[in-house]
Design a protein around this motif. Structure first.
Motif, short mmCIF file in Angstrom:
data_model
loop_
_atom_site.label_atom_id
_atom_site.label_comp_id
_atom_site.label_asym_id
_atom_site.label_seq_id
_atom_site.Cartn_x
_atom_site.Cartn_y
_atom_site.Cartn_z
N VAL A 108 -8.98 8.16 0.67
CA VAL A 108 -7.87 8.04 -0.27
C VAL A 108 -6.65 7.37 0.38
O VAL A 108 -5.67 7.09 -0.29
CB VAL A 108 -7.48 9.42 -0.83
CG1 VAL A 108 -8.63 10.00 -1.65
CG2 VAL A 108 -7.09 10.37 0.29
N GLY A 109 -6.73 7.14 1.64
CA GLY A 109 -5.63 6.50 2.35
C GLY A 109 -6.20 5.48 3.30
O GLY A 109 -6.91 4.55 2.91
N PRO A 150 0.84 -1.23 0.00
CA PRO A 150 0.00 0.00 0.00
C PRO A 150 0.86 1.26 0.00
O PRO A 150 1.96 1.27 0.56
CB PRO A 150 -0.80 -0.13 1.30
CG PRO A 150 0.00 -1.05 2.16
CD PRO A 150 0.69 -1.98 1.25
N ALA A 151 0.31 2.23 -0.69
CA ALA A 151 1.05 3.50 -0.76
C ALA A 151 1.15 4.10 0.64
O ALA A 151 0.23 3.99 1.45
CB ALA A 151 0.32 4.46 -1.69
N PRO A 152 2.26 4.61 0.94
CA PRO A 152 2.38 5.24 2.27
C PRO A 152 1.39 6.39 2.46
O PRO A 152 1.00 7.05 1.51
CB PRO A 152 3.83 5.73 2.29
CG PRO A 152 4.20 5.90 0.85
CD PRO A 152 3.45 4.85 0.10
N ALA A 153 0.95 6.51 3.64
CA ALA A 153 -0.02 7.59 3.94
C ALA A 153 0.64 8.95 3.68
O ALA A 153 1.82 9.14 4.00
CB ALA A 153 -0.45 7.49 5.40
N PRO A 154 -0.11 9.77 3.05
CA PRO A 154 0.46 11.11 2.77
C PRO A 154 0.77 11.86 4.07
O PRO A 154 0.11 11.68 5.08
CB PRO A 154 -0.64 11.80 1.98
CG PRO A 154 -1.90 11.08 2.32
CD PRO A 154 -1.50 9.67 2.62
N ALA A 155 1.78 12.58 3.96
CA ALA A 155 2.17 13.37 5.14
C ALA A 155 1.12 14.44 5.44
O ALA A 155 0.52 15.01 4.54
CB ALA A 155 3.51 14.02 4.90
N PRO A 156 0.83 14.60 6.69
CA PRO A 156 -0.18 15.64 7.05
C PRO A 156 0.27 17.05 6.59
O PRO A 156 1.46 17.35 6.57
CB PRO A 156 -0.26 15.54 8.57
CG PRO A 156 1.02 14.88 8.99
CD PRO A 156 1.43 14.02 7.89
N VAL A 157 -0.70 17.80 6.17
CA VAL A 157 -0.44 19.20 5.72
C VAL A 157 -0.77 20.18 6.86
O VAL A 157 -1.44 19.83 7.83
CB VAL A 157 -1.27 19.54 4.47
CG1 VAL A 157 -0.86 18.67 3.30
CG2 VAL A 157 -2.76 19.35 4.75
N ASP A 158 -0.31 21.30 6.63
CA ASP A 158 -0.46 22.30 7.69
C ASP A 158 -1.83 22.95 7.73
O ASP A 158 -2.10 23.80 8.59
CB ASP A 158 0.61 23.40 7.53
CG ASP A 158 2.00 22.87 7.73
OD1 ASP A 158 2.11 21.80 8.38
OD2 ASP A 158 2.97 23.45 7.21
#
Length: 222
Positions: free
Chosen positions: A204-205, A158-166
């Motif tokens: 999406v994650g 699985p694609a790594p979870a996107p990094a949280p945005v600010d």
């Protein structure tokens, strides 16, 4: 003194001569008998020597007549011989077995070939044989090996979870801002927060807040 002259008598003259003649005849007869006896002895001696010579000389025995050639007694019999018929080895594809593995699904077994011969005997001894039949009386059983060909599909990580945005929204969701909090519920639902989001929200994650209850990828769509 003159003696008177004696006149000879005829008988006196004849007697001495007769006696001398008789004596001579006896002597001649004796010598003749001795000669005959001597000749007879020599004849018997010669016969004895001849007999001894014949006895002492061996006579060769006649050669025996050759025995007549015997015609052999001819008889017949039957002989049977068997030999193995090697089994074959075959391989079949097995899509349900992993590739690179195999297993024997049928054990092989040799067959039997039977040959029959007509044997000729002379006086009970074999002199020739002739094959009259050649039959496979027991067929061979082939050995069967199943060879696996199944290849499992490659499962992508699985694609790594996107990094949280600010912006304060969880990047595992799109369509609506799902705030980053200890718990988020759909607005208007039965959840007790402390944070809420309106719908629809697309996962999406990872559905970290379990907003998509029916697993269709869309949350808070009711």
């Amino acid at each position: 003194m003159n003696r008177p002259r004696r006149t000879a008598k005829l008988s006196d003259l004849i007697r001495p001569r007769t006696i001398g003649f008789a004596v001579g005849a006896v002597i001649v007869l004796a010598f003749g008998t001795a000669a005959i006896a001597g000749n007879s002895g020599r004849t018997e001696l010669a016969q004895d020597v001849s007999a001894v010579g014949e006895f002492s000389t061996p006579t060769a025995a006649p050669a025996p007549a050759p025995a007549p050639k015997k015609t052999p007694t001819e008889t017949f019999t039957t002989a049977v011989a068997t030999e193995a018929v090697p089994y074959a080895q075959t391989a079949v594809d097995d899509p349900n077995r992993d590739a690179g593995t195999s297993v024997i699904t049928q054990v092989g077994a040799n067959g039997v070939r039977t040959k029959t011969f007509r044997v000729t005997l002379h006086d009970g001894k074999e002199v020739s044989r002739e094959q009259v039949s050649d039959i496979v009386t027991t067929p061979a059983v082939d050995e069967v090996t199943a060879v696996g060909s199944y290849v499992a599909p490659v499962v992508e990580a699985p694609a790594p979870a996107p990094a949280p945005v600010d912006n304060g929204c969880d990047p595992n969701y799109s369509g609506q801002c799902v705030p980053i909090a200890s718990d988020v519920d759909c607005a208007g639902g039965s959840g007790n927060g402390p944070a809420y989001t309106g719908g629809p929200v697309y996962v999406v994650g990872t559905d970290v807040y379990q907003l998509d209850r029916d697993g269709d990828g869309v949350a808070c769509d009711a």
